[in-house]
Write a protein that holds these residues in place. Structure first.
Motif, PDB file in Angstrom:
ATOM      1  N   ALA A  63       0.845  -1.195   0.000  1.00  0.00           N
ATOM      2  CA  ALA A  63       0.000   0.000   0.000  1.00  0.00           C
ATOM      3  C   ALA A  63       0.880   1.244   0.000  1.00  0.00           C
ATOM      4  O   ALA A  63       2.104   1.174   0.181  1.00  0.00           O
ATOM      5  N   GLY A  64       0.258   2.390  -0.199  1.00  0.00           N
ATOM      6  CA  GLY A  64       0.990   3.645  -0.261  1.00  0.00           C
ATOM      7  C   GLY A  64       1.512   4.086   1.097  1.00  0.00           C
ATOM      8  O   GLY A  64       0.886   3.849   2.126  1.00  0.00           O
ATOM      9  N   ARG A  65       2.654   4.733   1.068  1.00  0.00           N
ATOM     10  CA  ARG A  65       3.247   5.279   2.287  1.00  0.00           C
ATOM     11  C   ARG A  65       3.867   6.631   1.970  1.00  0.00           C
ATOM     12  O   ARG A  65       4.563   6.787   0.959  1.00  0.00           O
ATOM     13  N   VAL A  66       3.615   7.594   2.829  1.00  0.00           N
ATOM     14  CA  VAL A  66       4.149   8.922   2.617  1.00  0.00           C
ATOM     15  C   VAL A  66       5.678   8.871   2.618  1.00  0.00           C
ATOM     16  O   VAL A  66       6.287   8.064   3.331  1.00  0.00           O
ATOM     17  N   ASP A  67       6.306   9.696   1.798  1.00  0.00           N
ATOM     18  CA  ASP A  67       7.760   9.720   1.658  1.00  0.00           C
ATOM     19  C   ASP A  67       8.239  11.165   1.688  1.00  0.00           C
ATOM     20  O   ASP A  67       7.893  11.940   0.799  1.00  0.00           O
ATOM     21  N   PRO A  68       9.018  11.550   2.727  1.00  0.00           N
ATOM     22  CA  PRO A  68       9.558  10.734   3.811  1.00  0.00           C
ATOM     23  C   PRO A  68       8.491  10.306   4.800  1.00  0.00           C
ATOM     24  O   PRO A  68       7.439  10.949   4.902  1.00  0.00           O
ATOM     25  N   SER A  69       8.784   9.229   5.536  1.00  0.00           N
ATOM     26  CA  SER A  69       7.860   8.726   6.535  1.00  0.00           C
ATOM     27  C   SER A  69       7.847   9.662   7.750  1.00  0.00           C
ATOM     28  O   SER A  69       8.752  10.483   7.924  1.00  0.00           O
ATOM     29  N   PRO A  70       6.835   9.546   8.620  1.00  0.00           N
ATOM     30  CA  PRO A  70       6.834  10.361   9.834  1.00  0.00           C
ATOM     31  C   PRO A  70       8.092  10.192  10.673  1.00  0.00           C
ATOM     32  O   PRO A  70       8.605  11.172  11.230  1.00  0.00           O
ATOM     33  N   ALA A  71       8.595   8.965  10.776  1.00  0.00           N
ATOM     34  CA  ALA A  71       9.825   8.755  11.543  1.00  0.00           C
ATOM     35  C   ALA A  71      11.009   9.462  10.901  1.00  0.00           C
ATOM     36  O   ALA A  71      11.871  10.032  11.595  1.00  0.00           O
ATOM     37  N   HIS A  99      -6.333   8.387   6.986  1.00  0.00           N
ATOM     38  CA  HIS A  99      -4.912   8.705   7.083  1.00  0.00           C
ATOM     39  C   HIS A  99      -4.629  10.078   6.481  1.00  0.00           C
ATOM     40  O   HIS A  99      -5.236  10.449   5.477  1.00  0.00           O
ATOM     41  N   PRO A 100      -3.716  10.830   7.077  1.00  0.00           N
ATOM     42  CA  PRO A 100      -3.339  12.118   6.490  1.00  0.00           C
ATOM     43  C   PRO A 100      -2.685  11.934   5.116  1.00  0.00           C
ATOM     44  O   PRO A 100      -2.219  10.847   4.770  1.00  0.00           O
ATOM     45  N   ASN A 101      -2.657  13.004   4.340  1.00  0.00           N
ATOM     46  CA  ASN A 101      -1.885  13.032   3.108  1.00  0.00           C
ATOM     47  C   ASN A 101      -0.514  13.641   3.413  1.00  0.00           C
ATOM     48  O   ASN A 101      -0.157  13.828   4.582  1.00  0.00           O
ATOM     49  N   ASP A 102       0.256  13.929   2.383  1.00  0.00           N
ATOM     50  CA  ASP A 102       1.602  14.475   2.605  1.00  0.00           C
ATOM     51  C   ASP A 102       1.570  15.716   3.500  1.00  0.00           C
ATOM     52  O   ASP A 102       2.349  15.838   4.447  1.00  0.00           O
ATOM     53  N   ALA A 103       0.662  16.649   3.175  1.00  0.00           N
ATOM     54  CA  ALA A 103       0.571  17.887   3.950  1.00  0.00           C
ATOM     55  C   ALA A 103       0.130  17.607   5.382  1.00  0.00           C
ATOM     56  O   ALA A 103       0.616  18.232   6.332  1.00  0.00           O
ATOM     57  N   GLY A 104      -0.786  16.654   5.545  1.00  0.00           N
ATOM     58  CA  GLY A 104      -1.272  16.319   6.878  1.00  0.00           C
ATOM     59  C   GLY A 104      -0.201  15.686   7.742  1.00  0.00           C
ATOM     60  O   GLY A 104      -0.082  15.993   8.940  1.00  0.00           O
ATOM     61  N   TYR A 105       0.603  14.797   7.164  1.00  0.00           N
ATOM     62  CA  TYR A 105       1.689  14.184   7.937  1.00  0.00           C
ATOM     63  C   TYR A 105       2.740  15.219   8.327  1.00  0.00           C
ATOM     64  O   TYR A 105       3.285  15.176   9.437  1.00  0.00           O
ATOM     65  N   ALA A 106       3.025  16.141   7.435  1.00  0.00           N
ATOM     66  CA  ALA A 106       3.981  17.199   7.770  1.00  0.00           C
ATOM     67  C   ALA A 106       3.436  18.080   8.891  1.00  0.00           C
ATOM     68  O   ALA A 106       4.177  18.503   9.793  1.00  0.00           O
ATOM     69  N   PHE A 107       2.133  18.347   8.845  1.00  0.00           N
ATOM     70  CA  PHE A 107       1.484  19.156   9.886  1.00  0.00           C
ATOM     71  C   PHE A 107       1.554  18.437  11.227  1.00  0.00           C
ATOM     72  O   PHE A 107       1.884  19.043  12.262  1.00  0.00           O
TER      73      PHE A 107
END
Length: 274
Positions: free
Chosen positions: A76-84, A247-255
């Motif tokens: 499945a899709g994963r944001v890049d870079p990851s939260p970690a 799940h958040p998108n790229d902007a949401g994970y960055a936020f």
């Protein structure tokens, strides 16, 4: 059935059919609490992320497709870079490379119960995973709430009892427990306001538990709920969410990472005596 729900949450990324159950069939956790002083004046800090798919960085809309841990052949899709990776980069920038190590132990589909007991999709109990780390964890972070609420159907009392046991497990390993507030979800059956089973009630109870125990809760939920971009008619900024509304998108994970890091950096600075 729980495995089916976890797979739906991670692979279909819509948590379809996971809102019910009322917690029936859920083992009764043991209620324990533990608190202690954080270690100080270390030269290096290790942070272990014991989080779910929203900590792992699941994003159905991301073109970055990866093999998910604990889900068989799930891709499945994963944001890049990851939260970690975002967190690691921020610590490197703030404190210097090599001062903080972030270890990503996030398991998509997991809950506090799964983490503590080592039930699938988790691969081993949290105590075992922490004991097996090459460098002992100084801080352990959980953001567990979404699956606890929507997959297990927990109320505030059950959720907090599991969280007390999670805190005890982390402190027994010699680490400092930290709570990372989850993001809200925008599914049609989202439940924010119910005083016993709603997202806000569970998160507020966890915040209170960590504060009363002398530990840190990283703010995020209200940030999402209050951050609106006019003329956005929604109660919170769904522009931060992927199309599954979980799940958040790229902007949401960055936020999210920005919210977490602002509150986590002082904890690490204190631990390092800086």
């Amino acid at each position: 059935m729980l495995k089916k729900y976890a797979l739906a949450a991670v692979l279909a990324i819509n948590l379809a059919g996971c809102g019910g159950g009322g917690g029936s069939g859920t083992p009764t956790p043991t209620s324990t609490t533990a608190a202690g002083p954080a270690p100080a004046h270390k030269t290096h800090a290790t942070i272990y992320l014991d989080e779910d798919s929203t900590g792992y960085g699941a994003d159905i809309d991301s073109p970055n497709k990866v093999q998910y841990p604990g889900i068989g052949n799930g891709i499945a899709g994963r944001v890049d870079p990851s939260p970690a990776q975002m967190m690691q980069a921020d610590f490197d920038a703030a404190l210097g490379a090599g001062v903080v190590t972030v270890i990503d132990g996030s398991i998509p589909g997991g809950t506090l119960m799964h983490s503590l007991q080592g039930l699938a999709p988790d691969t081993a109990p949290l105590a075992t995973r922490l004991a097996q780390l090459t460098t002992p964890a100084d801080i352990v972070i959980t953001n567990s709430e979404i699956n606890d609420q929507y997959v297990l159907g927990e109320n505030v009392s059950t959720y907090i009892t599991w969280m007390q046991q999670w805190i005890s497990t982390v402190t027994a390993a010699g680490a400092v427990p930290v709570y990372a507030e989850p993001n809200p979800i925008c599914r049609s059956d989202m439940n924010l306001a119910d005083p016993q089973t709603g997202t806000n009630a569970l998160v507020a109870a966890a915040d209170q538990l960590f504060g009363a125990s002398g530990y840190t809760a990283l703010p995020n939920l209200a940030n999402f709920e209050n951050y609106t971009t006019p003329p956005n008619p929604q109660p919170w900024n769904i522009a931060f969410m992927s199309s599954d509304c979980v799940h958040p998108n790229d902007a949401g994970y960055a936020f999210k990472e920005k919210n977490y890091f602002a509150a986590l950096l002082p904890v690490v600075r204190k631990m390092l005596g800086r």
